[in-house]
Design an enzyme around this catalytic site. Structure first.
Site, PDB file in Angstrom:
ATOM      1  N   THR A  91     -12.419  -9.925 -12.577  1.00  0.00           N
ATOM      2  CA  THR A  91     -13.427 -10.283 -13.579  1.00  0.00           C
ATOM      3  C   THR A  91     -12.887 -10.173 -15.006  1.00  0.00           C
ATOM      4  OG1 THR A  91     -15.490  -9.444 -14.563  1.00  0.00           O
ATOM      5  CG2 THR A  91     -14.227  -7.877 -13.291  1.00  0.00           C
ATOM      6  N   ASP A  92     -13.476 -10.940 -15.904  1.00  0.00           N
ATOM      7  CA  ASP A  92     -13.102 -10.842 -17.322  1.00  0.00           C
ATOM      8  C   ASP A  92     -13.486  -9.483 -17.910  1.00  0.00           C
ATOM      9  OD1 ASP A  92     -15.890 -11.129 -17.460  1.00  0.00           O
ATOM     10  OD2 ASP A  92     -15.847 -12.902 -18.760  1.00  0.00           O
ATOM     11  N   GLU A  93     -14.386  -8.754 -17.227  1.00  0.00           N
ATOM     12  CA  GLU A  93     -14.868  -7.487 -17.780  1.00  0.00           C
ATOM     13  C   GLU A  93     -13.769  -6.432 -17.864  1.00  0.00           C
ATOM     14  OE1 GLU A  93     -18.718  -6.138 -16.649  1.00  0.00           O
ATOM     15  OE2 GLU A  93     -19.376  -8.129 -16.045  1.00  0.00           O
TER      16      GLU A  93
ATOM     17  N   TYR B 195     -17.941   0.103 -13.380  1.00  0.00           N
ATOM     18  CA  TYR B 195     -17.659  -1.122 -12.611  1.00  0.00           C
ATOM     19  C   TYR B 195     -16.352  -1.760 -13.069  1.00  0.00           C
ATOM     20  CZ  TYR B 195     -17.626  -6.139 -11.609  1.00  0.00           C
ATOM     21  OH  TYR B 195     -17.231  -7.402 -11.243  1.00  0.00           O
TER      22      TYR B 195
HETATM   23  P1  NAD Z   1     -21.883  -9.661  -4.535  1.00  0.00           P
HETATM   24  O1  NAD Z   1     -22.350  -8.313  -4.952  1.00  0.00           O
HETATM   25  O2  NAD Z   1     -22.843 -10.779  -4.433  1.00  0.00           O
HETATM   26  O3  NAD Z   1     -21.147  -9.561  -3.111  1.00  0.00           O
HETATM   27  C1  NAD Z   1     -20.303  -8.507  -2.770  1.00  0.00           C
HETATM   28  C2  NAD Z   1     -20.160  -8.516  -1.255  1.00  0.00           C
HETATM   29  O4  NAD Z   1     -19.234  -7.466  -0.877  1.00  0.00           O
HETATM   30  C3  NAD Z   1     -21.465  -8.241  -0.500  1.00  0.00           C
HETATM   31  O5  NAD Z   1     -21.647  -9.182   0.524  1.00  0.00           O
HETATM   32  C4  NAD Z   1     -21.279  -6.836   0.057  1.00  0.00           C
HETATM   33  O6  NAD Z   1     -21.985  -6.618   1.289  1.00  0.00           O
HETATM   34  C5  NAD Z   1     -19.778  -6.783   0.251  1.00  0.00           C
HETATM   35  N1  NAD Z   1     -19.258  -5.405   0.239  1.00  0.00           N
HETATM   36  C6  NAD Z   1     -19.536  -4.426  -0.665  1.00  0.00           C
HETATM   37  N2  NAD Z   1     -18.896  -3.302  -0.328  1.00  0.00           N
HETATM   38  C7  NAD Z   1     -18.189  -3.580   0.799  1.00  0.00           C
HETATM   39  C8  NAD Z   1     -17.311  -2.823   1.610  1.00  0.00           C
HETATM   40  N3  NAD Z   1     -17.041  -1.539   1.337  1.00  0.00           N
HETATM   41  N4  NAD Z   1     -16.734  -3.412   2.689  1.00  0.00           N
HETATM   42  C9  NAD Z   1     -17.011  -4.704   2.984  1.00  0.00           C
HETATM   43  N5  NAD Z   1     -17.851  -5.474   2.257  1.00  0.00           N
HETATM   44  C10 NAD Z   1     -18.427  -4.909   1.160  1.00  0.00           C
HETATM   45  O7  NAD Z   1     -20.689 -10.007  -5.529  1.00  0.00           O
HETATM   46  P2  NAD Z   1     -20.222 -11.406  -6.165  1.00  0.00           P
HETATM   47  O8  NAD Z   1     -20.976 -11.643  -7.399  1.00  0.00           O
HETATM   48  O9  NAD Z   1     -20.178 -12.441  -5.098  1.00  0.00           O
HETATM   49  O10 NAD Z   1     -18.729 -11.026  -6.591  1.00  0.00           O
HETATM   50  C11 NAD Z   1     -17.639 -11.179  -5.681  1.00  0.00           C
HETATM   51  C12 NAD Z   1     -16.355 -10.768  -6.382  1.00  0.00           C
HETATM   52  O11 NAD Z   1     -16.174 -11.571  -7.545  1.00  0.00           O
HETATM   53  C13 NAD Z   1     -16.359  -9.313  -6.839  1.00  0.00           C
HETATM   54  O12 NAD Z   1     -15.082  -8.769  -6.577  1.00  0.00           O
HETATM   55  C14 NAD Z   1     -16.620  -9.400  -8.332  1.00  0.00           C
HETATM   56  O13 NAD Z   1     -16.008  -8.337  -9.023  1.00  0.00           O
HETATM   57  C15 NAD Z   1     -15.968 -10.733  -8.679  1.00  0.00           C
HETATM   58  N6  NAD Z   1     -16.561 -11.435  -9.833  1.00  0.00           N
HETATM   59  C16 NAD Z   1     -17.901 -11.671  -9.892  1.00  0.00           C
HETATM   60  C17 NAD Z   1     -18.420 -12.358 -10.986  1.00  0.00           C
HETATM   61  C18 NAD Z   1     -19.894 -12.679 -11.096  1.00  0.00           C
HETATM   62  O14 NAD Z   1     -20.336 -13.173 -12.142  1.00  0.00           O
HETATM   63  N7  NAD Z   1     -20.702 -12.472 -10.070  1.00  0.00           N
HETATM   64  C19 NAD Z   1     -17.564 -12.788 -12.010  1.00  0.00           C
HETATM   65  C20 NAD Z   1     -16.199 -12.530 -11.910  1.00  0.00           C
HETATM   66  C21 NAD Z   1     -15.702 -11.856 -10.802  1.00  0.00           C
END
Ligand code: NAD
Length: 318
Positions: free
Chosen positions: A126-128, A150
């Site tokens: 993430t950009d964060e 986070y």
């Molecule tokens: P989300 O919270 O919707 O999904 C996360 C998934 O991971 C869930 O299905 C959860 O059940 C699973 N999970 C959590 N802990 C787990 C574990 N210990 N073992 C197995 N599965 C586990 O998240 P998202 O928004 O889809 O983000 C996905 C990735 O993208 C993350 O790594 C996040 O940091 C990154 N990201 C998200 C954004 C955003 O805007 N949403 C932006 C940049 C990067």
């Protein structure tokens, strides 16, 4: 022979879109195994569209479970790692699960990938991790200064992943994307939370004065970027993924109010989030020039489509 892609966190928001695109586009060449713990944020129904595709397999499990991870990594040709605890507010309330899943879980996957060798490992970040930037945009070389538990846990996992490239020559690629939106996002993040509440006639809580600025990208554009990185990204490299479409939270809320036929009297200004980063902005020149990526969705039109999706799927509200 078909290549097996292990997608961690594939029942979550972005991972489920990615799994669908992989299987719909390439089911003749690829098989997909989703490993997901199904935390509150994961939803098995996110995978309904591909559940019956040949080559699809769902495994409910934890990325911290070394024995399970070892078996799945052994059977995989590539790993695309989404699984994480992802909500900043929850990390401020309690950071322990963020350290466990985001750091220890990533470490568990990397160890298995190192043991079995020869596997591409796409670490989705993430950009964060860069922290707040007052003006301009971060290049990939910018030092990491994360502000929340986070983003600090994500920064730790980025560095761990990159260290496995430097130390063991593991084929690691790291992506750092701006804020995503689109269908099937858990309604704790600002867009699905505000849209589902506004559509239900409720008020919405806006932090501080609403001047915090974020760069917004439709989830399908993120998926397209990740697929380019998986197939053509250079080992050991970091790729920023940004739309350039910046909005203050106040400006974002103005658009959402209009799309949901609501007024400012539905907005409650609440005490700001502790450590709230003022602005994020990534320089995504590298992925655009090197991998030919460019976002295809217009922000305003994509927000309107997203609001329509939540309107038609009102069971999604928390
Ligand atoms: P989300 O919270 O919707 O999904 C996360 C998934 O991971 C869930 O299905 C959860 O059940 C699973 N999970 C959590 N802990 C787990 C574990 N210990 N073992 C197995 N599965 C586990 O998240 P998202 O928004 O889809 O983000 C996905 C990735 O993208 C993350 O790594 C996040 O940091 C990154 N990201 C998200 C954004 C955003 O805007 N949403 C932006 C940049 C990067």
């Amino acid at each position: 022979m078909s290549r097996n892609i292990l997608i961690t966190g594939g029942a979550g928001f972005i991972g489920s879109h990615y799994a669908r695109v992989l299987l719909e586009g390439h089911h003749d060449r690829l098989s997909v195994t989703v490993l997901d713990k199904l935390t509150y944020a994961g939803n098995a129904a996110n995978l309904d569209e591909i559940r019956d595709c040949p080559g699809f397999r769902f495994v409910r499990g934890d990325i911290c479970d070394a024995s399970l991870v070892d078996d799945l990594v052994a059977a995989a040709d590539e790993i695309v790692h989404f699984a994480a605890e992802t909500h900043v507010d929850r990390s401020i309330a309690s950071g322990a699960e963020f350290v466990r899943t985001n750091v220890l879980g990533t470490g568990t996957l990397l160890e298995a990938a190192r043991r079995h060798g020869g596997r591409r490992f796409v670490h989705v970040s993430t950009d964060e991790v860069y922290g707040s930037i007052a003006s301009g945009s971060w290049p990939e070389s910018h030092p990491l200064r994360p502000s929340s538990p986070y983003s600090a846990s994500k920064a730790a996992s980025d560095l761990l992943a990159l260290s496995y490239h430097t130390t063991y020559g593991l084929d690691v690629v790291v992506t750092r994307c701006c804020n995503n939106f689109g269908p099937r996002q858990y309604p704790e993040k600002i867009i699905p939370l505000f849209v589902t509440r506004l559509l239900a006639g409720r008020t919405v809580p806006l932090y501080g004065t609403g001047e915090n600025t974020r760069e917004w990208l439709h989830v399908e554009d993120h998926v397209d970027a990740l697929e380019r990185v998986r197939t053509r990204g250079r080992p050991g490299e970091i790729y920023n993924i940004g739309s350039g479409a910046e909005l203050t939270n106040r400006a974002l809320v103005a658009v959402l109010l209009e799309l949901c036929d609501a007024d400012w009297d539905r907005v409650e200004f609440v005490a700001d989030r502790p450590g709230h980063d003022r602005r994020y902005s990534v320089d995504s020149t590298k992925i655009r020039t090197e991998l030919g990526w460019t976002p295809r969705h217009d922000l305003r039109a994509a927000l309107a489509d997203t609001v329509d999706w939540y309107r038609k799927n009102d069971e999604w509200a928390a």
